[in-house]
Every structure is written in C-alpha cells, then in structure tokens.
Design an enzyme around this catalytic site. Structure first.
Site, PDB file in Angstrom:
ATOM      1  CB  THR A  80      -0.929   0.042   1.235  1.00 45.43           C
ATOM      2  OG1 THR A  80      -0.142   0.082   2.422  1.00 45.43           O
ATOM      3  CG2 THR A  80      -1.865  -1.169   1.266  1.00 45.43           C
ATOM      4  CB  CYS A  81       0.732   4.406  -1.869  1.00 48.86           C
ATOM      5  SG  CYS A  81       1.485   6.048  -1.829  1.00 48.86           S
ATOM      6  CB  VAL A  82       3.721   4.752   3.211  1.00 58.91           C
ATOM      7  CG1 VAL A  82       4.655   5.720   2.513  1.00 58.91           C
ATOM      8  CG2 VAL A  82       3.670   5.001   4.707  1.00 58.91           C
TER       9      VAL A  82
END
Length: 131
Positions: A80-82
């Site tokens: 997941t894109c942080v």
C-alpha cells in the site's frame, strides 16, 4: 519462452468500485496462464484493500482475504502506498509507532511502501497494469 512478470496497480477502493475486484480476477488469470505476479501496488483509494477492519456481509466476497490468500500462495508482495494509506487511516504498526498512535490496522500480508517501489516495478517488470 518463459512467462512474463507483472505488477498490478490498484486505484479502486476495496468495495467502492469494480476496479479492485477486476484486478484480483486479472491477477488470478495471470498466474493461471503461467506468468509471475511479482507485486500489487495499492494506490489512492486502493489502499483500503489493505485494511484489517473491513468486514463484508456474510454473502459478500471478502476481497482483502482473497488478496491475502493469493499473496501467500503465490509469493506476491502486497504494497500500500504509505502516503495514500496514512491519509485514509490505513496505518501499519511501524507508522503507528512513528506517529505516536496506539493503534494500527494494516491487514496481515500487506506492507506499506513508497512510490519508489512502484517506480522500480515499472523499470523491472515486463508488464505493469493499472486498475
């Protein structure tokens, strides 16, 4: 000739659109055809696929668990894109500690990664497909 390597980019939320479910079905097809799915990068609202707090109705498909099963069985990285995740309340244990939070909710089998991970996939995979 060997199979191709793939990374999928999922922008659609876990239940708000057909995007994530279509990506999952595509992922299954990629693997069934003998290709290698290296990673799935969840971006924008797609990061909601990585929440441990989603509880679909008994008669609904549990997409988060499906992603977890696919990743475990086929050694696929679920990223997941942080930055997108933090904005949407999807917090890993490390991020919770870093930001002084007492709770986290990133589902098991998912990791938080930066856009550099997606850029690397674009350079190294044979195909990157966005949903």
């Amino acid at each position: 000739m060997g199979g191709l390597t793939y990374t999928l980019v999922v922008n659609g939320s876990v239940y708000g659109s057909q995007s994530a479910r279509s990506a999952y079905q595509f992922a299954q097809a990629v693997i069934e055809q003998g290709h290698t799915l290296v990673s799935v990068f969840f971006y924008q609202d797609g990061v909601t696929n990585g929440t441990a707090l989603s509880v679909p109705a008994n008669d609904e498909f549990d997409l988060t668990k499906a992603w977890q099963g696919l990743a475990k069985e086929h050694d696929v990285r679920l990223e997941t894109c942080v930055a997108a995740a933090l904005r949407r309340g999807i917090i890993s244990e490390d991020e919770a500690t870093q930001h002084g939070l007492t709770q986290n909710n990133l589902a098991e089998g998912f990791v938080q990664a930066g856009l550099g991970s997606l850029a690397e996939a674009m350079l190294t995979q044979d195909r990157v497909v966005q949903f």
